[in-house]
Design an enzyme around this catalytic site. Structure first.
Site, mmCIF file in Angstrom:
data_model
loop_
_atom_site.group_PDB
_atom_site.id
_atom_site.type_symbol
_atom_site.label_atom_id
_atom_site.label_comp_id
_atom_site.label_asym_id
_atom_site.label_seq_id
_atom_site.Cartn_x
_atom_site.Cartn_y
_atom_site.Cartn_z
ATOM 1 N N SER A 132 1.118 -1.080 -0.150
ATOM 2 C CA SER A 132 0.018 0.167 -0.569
ATOM 3 C C SER A 132 0.812 1.318 -0.371
ATOM 4 O O SER A 132 2.357 1.104 0.460
ATOM 5 C CB SER A 132 -0.542 -0.051 1.630
ATOM 6 O OG SER A 132 -1.574 1.216 1.985
ATOM 7 N N TYR A 146 -1.626 -0.060 10.132
ATOM 8 C CA TYR A 146 -1.858 -0.769 8.616
ATOM 9 C C TYR A 146 -0.622 -0.322 8.308
ATOM 10 O O TYR A 146 0.013 -1.055 7.702
ATOM 11 C CB TYR A 146 -3.011 0.181 8.247
ATOM 12 C CG TYR A 146 -3.493 -0.135 6.588
ATOM 13 C CD1 TYR A 146 -3.884 -1.858 6.483
ATOM 14 C CD2 TYR A 146 -2.958 0.247 6.259
ATOM 15 C CE1 TYR A 146 -4.214 -2.235 5.583
ATOM 16 C CE2 TYR A 146 -3.410 0.153 4.353
ATOM 17 C CZ TYR A 146 -3.526 -0.913 4.057
ATOM 18 O OH TYR A 146 -3.813 -1.500 2.596
HETATM 19 P P1 NDP Z 1 -10.675 -6.928 0.734
HETATM 20 O O1 NDP Z 1 -11.835 -6.482 1.833
HETATM 21 O O2 NDP Z 1 -12.173 -6.301 -0.357
HETATM 22 O O3 NDP Z 1 -10.678 -8.587 0.061
HETATM 23 C C1 NDP Z 1 -9.843 -8.866 1.262
HETATM 24 C C2 NDP Z 1 -9.318 -10.189 0.217
HETATM 25 O O4 NDP Z 1 -8.180 -11.138 2.088
HETATM 26 C C3 NDP Z 1 -10.827 -11.741 0.914
HETATM 27 O O5 NDP Z 1 -10.192 -12.061 -0.641
HETATM 28 C C4 NDP Z 1 -9.937 -11.747 2.329
HETATM 29 O O6 NDP Z 1 -10.758 -13.357 2.206
HETATM 30 C C5 NDP Z 1 -8.456 -12.113 1.772
HETATM 31 N N1 NDP Z 1 -8.104 -12.246 3.527
HETATM 32 C C6 NDP Z 1 -8.491 -11.597 4.816
HETATM 33 N N2 NDP Z 1 -8.011 -12.339 5.645
HETATM 34 C C7 NDP Z 1 -7.848 -12.911 5.536
HETATM 35 C C8 NDP Z 1 -7.165 -14.689 5.960
HETATM 36 N N3 NDP Z 1 -7.101 -14.456 7.449
HETATM 37 N N4 NDP Z 1 -7.038 -15.843 5.752
HETATM 38 C C9 NDP Z 1 -7.100 -15.365 4.430
HETATM 39 N N5 NDP Z 1 -7.383 -14.666 3.029
HETATM 40 C C10 NDP Z 1 -7.662 -12.994 4.055
HETATM 41 O O7 NDP Z 1 -9.639 -6.211 0.499
HETATM 42 P P2 NDP Z 1 -9.222 -5.633 -0.975
HETATM 43 O O8 NDP Z 1 -9.310 -6.049 -2.011
HETATM 44 O O9 NDP Z 1 -8.946 -4.466 -0.414
HETATM 45 O O10 NDP Z 1 -7.443 -5.850 -0.006
HETATM 46 C C11 NDP Z 1 -6.916 -6.411 -0.811
HETATM 47 C C12 NDP Z 1 -4.943 -6.541 -0.337
HETATM 48 O O11 NDP Z 1 -4.846 -4.778 -1.377
HETATM 49 C C13 NDP Z 1 -4.737 -5.741 1.135
HETATM 50 O O12 NDP Z 1 -3.349 -6.408 1.334
HETATM 51 C C14 NDP Z 1 -4.445 -4.105 1.061
HETATM 52 O O13 NDP Z 1 -4.354 -3.879 1.619
HETATM 53 C C15 NDP Z 1 -4.391 -4.289 -0.238
HETATM 54 N N6 NDP Z 1 -4.698 -2.224 -0.229
HETATM 55 C C16 NDP Z 1 -5.865 -2.090 -0.761
HETATM 56 C C17 NDP Z 1 -6.578 -1.120 -0.647
HETATM 57 C C18 NDP Z 1 -8.064 -0.033 -0.665
HETATM 58 O O14 NDP Z 1 -8.229 1.096 -0.897
HETATM 59 N N7 NDP Z 1 -8.572 -1.373 -0.436
HETATM 60 C C19 NDP Z 1 -5.140 -0.283 -0.783
HETATM 61 C C20 NDP Z 1 -4.050 0.077 -0.750
HETATM 62 C C21 NDP Z 1 -3.751 -1.598 0.145
HETATM 63 P P3 NDP Z 1 -12.308 -13.677 2.793
HETATM 64 O O15 NDP Z 1 -12.965 -12.618 2.899
HETATM 65 O O16 NDP Z 1 -12.376 -15.239 2.882
HETATM 66 O O17 NDP Z 1 -11.176 -14.223 4.462
#
Ligand code: NDP
Length: 237
Positions: A132, A146
């Site tokens: 990020s 974070y």
């Molecule tokens: P979402 O919350 O939309 O999705 C998160 C994903 O990560 C889901 O598929 C979820 O699966 C999975 N996940 C979370 N915790 C676990 C766990 N304990 N074990 C396995 N899977 C897990 O988030 P985003 O798509 O927005 O984020 C994806 C990445 O991008 C992250 O690393 C985030 O920090 C990064 N990011 C996002 C930004 C944003 O503005 N959205 C900006 C910058 C970086 P499930 O629900 O099945 O557990």
């Protein structure tokens, strides 16, 4: 779009958001894709049914479960470590257990998954970590926990790039700014404040991030390693 036919790809956290878009892009490009999920079995089943990818339940907060899932994927060509959580707020009142859990998922899991993927990975493979811009900058309040996690993955990316470089494996960190997902909806309460500091005043789409990931995974990117690649619409430039 590049052709990834015959390539074996794993995406950690592919049930929703950016990870689901990455699964869709790789499967559309011909790759054989598996992805992990934890809390969203219905969403994972829907992505699997839509794309033909294989969903694997593995909680990134559970080290043994995570390592076993990555090991079971066998010799990968591409590993995308995307699973992450975002908890924002005043560090003076933030639940310490929630901070520990964030560090488990956003940092420890990235390290162990990256190492395990590299153990069996084909030469000239790719490891892409979703970090990020909070790893570089603190444009908004409430991001201390974070930000620590996203700074830490920069070090993991550079370290693994050095350690696996002799095998032609590249390791890079993609650093989005605001992306429209469940974690940070474009219509959410923080959106206006975030957009005010951006040159391009909108959230990115998950597809825009997936496009960058596929480029880094492509043969054209063979000399890009140990880098952070920012995709943020110009936050605070
Ligand atoms: P979402 O919350 O939309 O999705 C998160 C994903 O990560 C889901 O598929 C979820 O699966 C999975 N996940 C979370 N915790 C676990 C766990 N304990 N074990 C396995 N899977 C897990 O988030 P985003 O798509 O927005 O984020 C994806 C990445 O991008 C992250 O690393 C985030 O920090 C990064 N990011 C996002 C930004 C944003 O503005 N959205 C900006 C910058 C970086 P499930 O629900 O099945 O557990």
């Amino acid at each position: 779009m590049n052709d990834f036919s015959g390539k074996s790809v794993m995406v950690l956290g592919g049930s929703r958001g950016i990870g689901a878009a990455i699964v869709r892009y790789f499967t559309a490009a011909g790759a054989k894709v598996s992805f992990s999920y934890s809390g969203s079995p219905d969403a994972a089943a829907a992505v699997a049914a839509e794309t033909g990818a294989t969903a694997v339940k593995a909680d990134s907060a559970n080290r043994d479960e995570l390592i076993a899932a990555v090991a079971a994927a066998g010799a990968l060509d591409i590993m995308v470590i995307n699973a992450g959580v975002g908890i924002m707020g005043d560090p003076l009142t933030m639940d310490p257990d929630a901070v520990d859990r964030l560090i488990d998922i956003n940092v420890r899991a990235v390290y162990f998954a990256g190492v395990e993927a590299g153990r069996q990975m084909h030469d000239n493979g790719r490891i892409i970590i979703i970090g990020s811009i909070s790893g570089d900058r603190a444009p908004w309040p409430g991001q201390t926990a974070y930000a620590l996690s996203k700074s830490a993955v920069q070090g993991i990316g550079r370290g693994l790039a050095r350690d696996f470089g002799a095998r032609g494996i590249t390791v890079n960190v993609v650093q989005p700014g605001p992306v429209d997902t469940d974690m940070n909806p474009a219509g959410g309460p923080m959106a206006k404040m975030m957009h005010s500091g951006m040159a391009i005043k909108r959230h990115a789409t998950a597809d825009e991030v997936a496009s960058l990931v596929l480029y880094l995974a492509s043969p054209a990117a063979a000399m890009i390693t140990g880098t952070t690649q920012t995709i943020d619409g110009g936050v605070g430039i």
